[in-house]
Every structure is written in structure tokens, then in C-alpha cells.
Design a protein around this motif. Structure first.
Motif, mmCIF file in Angstrom:
data_model
loop_
_atom_site.group_PDB
_atom_site.id
_atom_site.type_symbol
_atom_site.label_atom_id
_atom_site.label_comp_id
_atom_site.label_asym_id
_atom_site.label_seq_id
_atom_site.Cartn_x
_atom_site.Cartn_y
_atom_site.Cartn_z
ATOM 1 N N UNK A 69 3.122 12.543 -4.411
ATOM 2 C CA UNK A 69 2.783 11.952 -5.704
ATOM 3 C C UNK A 69 1.372 12.291 -6.168
ATOM 4 N N UNK A 70 0.639 13.063 -5.355
ATOM 5 C CA UNK A 70 -0.759 13.375 -5.676
ATOM 6 C C UNK A 70 -1.557 12.091 -5.914
ATOM 7 N N UNK A 71 -1.363 11.138 -5.009
ATOM 8 C CA UNK A 71 -2.017 9.842 -5.124
ATOM 9 C C UNK A 71 -2.787 9.546 -3.839
ATOM 10 N N UNK A 72 -3.534 8.467 -3.841
ATOM 11 C CA UNK A 72 -4.358 8.094 -2.695
ATOM 12 C C UNK A 72 -3.571 7.217 -1.726
ATOM 13 N N UNK A 73 -3.462 7.625 -0.457
ATOM 14 C CA UNK A 73 -2.779 6.769 0.524
ATOM 15 C C UNK A 73 -3.424 5.387 0.585
ATOM 16 N N UNK A 74 -2.593 4.363 0.648
ATOM 17 C CA UNK A 74 -3.112 3.007 0.722
ATOM 18 C C UNK A 74 -3.410 2.369 -0.613
ATOM 19 N N UNK A 75 -3.290 3.136 -1.700
ATOM 20 C CA UNK A 75 -3.545 2.565 -3.025
ATOM 21 C C UNK A 75 -2.379 1.654 -3.428
ATOM 22 N N UNK A 76 -2.557 0.769 -4.410
ATOM 23 C CA UNK A 76 -1.501 -0.161 -4.795
ATOM 24 C C UNK A 76 -0.246 0.565 -5.276
ATOM 25 N N UNK A 77 0.897 0.078 -4.828
ATOM 26 C CA UNK A 77 2.169 0.700 -5.192
ATOM 27 C C UNK A 77 3.259 -0.359 -5.280
ATOM 28 N N UNK A 78 4.308 0.006 -5.965
ATOM 29 C CA UNK A 78 5.502 -0.825 -6.051
ATOM 30 C C UNK A 78 6.581 -0.197 -5.187
ATOM 31 N N UNK A 79 7.127 -0.987 -4.249
ATOM 32 C CA UNK A 79 8.217 -0.516 -3.386
ATOM 33 C C UNK A 79 9.521 -1.155 -3.836
ATOM 34 N N UNK A 125 0.851 -1.197 0.000
ATOM 35 C CA UNK A 125 0.000 0.000 0.000
ATOM 36 C C UNK A 125 0.886 1.246 0.000
ATOM 37 N N UNK A 126 0.454 2.276 -0.690
ATOM 38 C CA UNK A 126 1.231 3.504 -0.780
ATOM 39 C C UNK A 126 1.206 4.265 0.548
ATOM 40 N N UNK A 127 2.388 4.537 1.158
ATOM 41 C CA UNK A 127 2.406 5.274 2.427
ATOM 42 C C UNK A 127 1.899 6.704 2.255
ATOM 43 N N UNK A 128 1.374 7.279 3.328
ATOM 44 C CA UNK A 128 0.805 8.620 3.269
ATOM 45 C C UNK A 128 1.855 9.657 2.881
ATOM 46 N N UNK A 129 3.079 9.546 3.431
ATOM 47 C CA UNK A 129 4.119 10.527 3.133
ATOM 48 C C UNK A 129 4.418 10.569 1.642
ATOM 49 N N UNK A 130 4.482 9.396 1.016
ATOM 50 C CA UNK A 130 4.739 9.341 -0.417
ATOM 51 C C UNK A 130 3.531 9.811 -1.217
ATOM 52 N N UNK A 131 2.338 9.454 -0.765
ATOM 53 C CA UNK A 131 1.116 9.789 -1.497
ATOM 54 C C UNK A 131 0.927 11.292 -1.640
ATOM 55 N N UNK A 132 1.288 12.050 -0.612
ATOM 56 C CA UNK A 132 1.134 13.504 -0.659
ATOM 57 C C UNK A 132 1.950 14.096 -1.803
ATOM 58 N N UNK A 180 18.107 3.303 -0.510
ATOM 59 C CA UNK A 180 16.983 4.059 -1.067
ATOM 60 C C UNK A 180 15.717 3.228 -0.995
ATOM 61 N N UNK A 181 14.626 3.906 -0.678
ATOM 62 C CA UNK A 181 13.318 3.270 -0.545
ATOM 63 C C UNK A 181 12.357 4.055 -1.436
ATOM 64 N N UNK A 182 12.017 3.469 -2.588
ATOM 65 C CA UNK A 182 11.216 4.175 -3.583
ATOM 66 C C UNK A 182 9.818 3.588 -3.682
ATOM 67 N N UNK A 183 8.853 4.476 -3.909
ATOM 68 C CA UNK A 183 7.459 4.054 -4.066
ATOM 69 C C UNK A 183 6.918 4.576 -5.390
ATOM 70 N N UNK A 184 6.416 3.650 -6.208
ATOM 71 C CA UNK A 184 5.823 3.978 -7.497
ATOM 72 C C UNK A 184 4.338 3.648 -7.450
ATOM 73 N N UNK A 185 3.449 4.601 -7.702
ATOM 74 C CA UNK A 185 2.029 4.262 -7.801
ATOM 75 C C UNK A 185 1.818 3.187 -8.861
ATOM 76 N N UNK A 186 0.890 2.281 -8.609
ATOM 77 C CA UNK A 186 0.710 1.132 -9.485
ATOM 78 C C UNK A 186 0.409 1.467 -10.928
#
Length: 246
Positions: free
Chosen positions: A197-207, A188-195, A223-229
């Protein structure tokens, strides 16, 4: 900064390739022309061209010159990878924007998250990468952890948005990256990253969790990267190799 001239030249040439000044299959100016244009030595030019070669942007042939073989991105932000250097190259061709920077000491929870030892003293900074052809749309959010002694790194990264952090560490601090380990997870996309990325927290993501290791297998960078699905895909091509036994 050490060797700043070759890094500036590499940045300028990379920008020229990604913006179309040097189109795919065209040739860069000759070494002599670059020496004259930038008022630098042939050694400096060769360092810059070697960096572009390592990133997969150009190929060099004796007496023919340096040919552009990749513009560094495609429309879907999807690539086929055959080596770690190509994965790093993908990150290096999307503009990096530095955000929050702070010092931290790794506690038990963070050690589990980053899969490293406790009590390490890190400098943590976050950044986003933006798509070069889609009005600067953010495509990945990354938290970077480096040795706290690398205090210049966030500023260096800010001024060199297309240069890999491992390259900046090597050139500024003399620590060469020998190996990169990578772990990819669906989360799930963390809140810090979602802000960012203009994405929804908890939405599917690739870490993607990466450890950059030095010659002594010491940690240079995590490095810890999050990509929205819906903004990233990864394709790996594997060929069946056969060894003849005689």
C-alpha cells in the motif's frame, strides 16, 4: 470455465459503466442488441444483466430497458451502505491485482486471527485494489483464504478483476454464498500490507474480516482486508422505523 460467456459480458458492461462509456442515467443496449453484438443467447445476456443489477450498477424496467444508476465508485472511496451486497459491490468496482499465492494449513495463531477452526487447508492469496480515478493508487490490501480445492480461483480472479470472488466460486464450483459476516476493527497496519500500500507499518488502519458462508454454513472464503486510515471511510445510514400496532 462454466458460463464464461455471461461473465465476460458482465465484465465488459461493468468496464463500460466505470469508464464512462455508459454514463450515469443512460441506458445499456437492449437484450436483442447485446445478443447480436456478442453472439450469445438471451439467457446469457440476462445472467450478465442480473449480475450488474445485484451489484447495484443498473436497474431494469419492463419495456424500458436497463438504466445505469451507479458508476461504482466516488472520489473519496466513501459510500453509504444499507446491505451486505452494497459493501461487496464497492469492492467489485475497484480493480483487483493478484499478488502472492500459496497453500497453508490453519495453525492455532492463524485460527485466532481469522476466527475459524484449526487445521483447515486453505489456498491463500493476496491482492490489492486500486482507485479507478487516482492513477491506480492502492486503497486496500487483502489476504484471501479459500478451500484449497478451489485451485483455479486465483487465476480466475486475475482474469476477472471486477468480478466478486464469491461469484467466481459459485459459477466455477457451484457453491453459493448464503451469508456474509463482517467484523470491523481499528488496528495498526501490518508490515506485509504496508509494503503493497506504500504506507507506514504500524500507522492507523481499518481491518475488515469477512466470512463468506455457503448454504450448509460451510466456509467458502475468508477475507482479511486492511485500509489505511486516510484512504477509506464507511458511512451507514439508519432510519427509525415505526410499526403500527392495532
Amino acid at each position: 470455465m462454466k458460463n464464461a460467456r455471461w461473465i465476460k459480458l458482465a465484465n465488459d458492461l461493468t468496464k463500460g459503466i466505470t469508464t464512462g462509456e455508459f454514463p450515469l442515467h443512460s441506458y445499456l443496449p437492449t437484450e436483442a442488441e447485446l445478443c447480436a453484438q456478442y453472439n450469445v443467447s438471451r439467457y446469457t445476456v440476462r445472467l450478465a444483466l442480473a449480475d450488474l443489477t445485484r451489484m447495484g450498477l443498473i436497474r431494469r424496467w419492463p419495456r424500458l430497458g436497463s438504466k445505469v444508476v451507479s458508476v461504482g465508485f466516488d472520489e473519496s472511496y466513501a459510500r453509504s451502505f444499507t446491505s451486505v451486497s452494497e459493501i461487496d459491490h464497492l469492492s467489485s468496482t475497484h480493480k483487483r491485482e493478484i499478488q502472492l499465492t500459496q497453500e497453508c494449513v490453519v495453525d492455532q495463531e492463524l485460527a485466532q486471527e481469522l476466527e475459524c477452526e484449526k487445521y483447515l487447508r486453505f489456498l491463500r492469496f493476496t491482492n490489492i485494489r486500486t482507485h479507478p480515478t487516482d492513477e491506480g493508487k492502492p486503497v486496500v490490501w487483502t489476504a484471501v483464504y479459500v478451500n484449497a480445492a478451489y485451485s483455479k480461483l486465483p487465476e480466475l480472479a486475475r482474469h476477472n478483476p471486477l468480478v466478486l470472488l464469491s461469484t467466481l466460486i459459485e459459477k466455477e464450483y457451484g457453491e453459493r454464498c448464503q451469508e456474509v459476516t463482517q467484523k470491523i476493527s481499528a488496528v495498526p497496519l501490518p508490515a506485509e500490507a504496508a509494503i503493497s500500500l506504500n504506507a507506514t507499518p504500524g500507522s492507523p488502519a481499518l481491518r475488515i474480516l469477512r466470512h463468506y458462508l455457503g448454504i450448509r454454513r460451510n466456509i467458502l472464503e475468508i477475507s482479511e482486508s486492511y485500509h489505511p486510515g486516510d484512504r477509506y471511510s464507511l458511512t451507514i445510514n439508519m432510519q427509525n422505523g415505526r410499526r403500527d400496532v392495532r
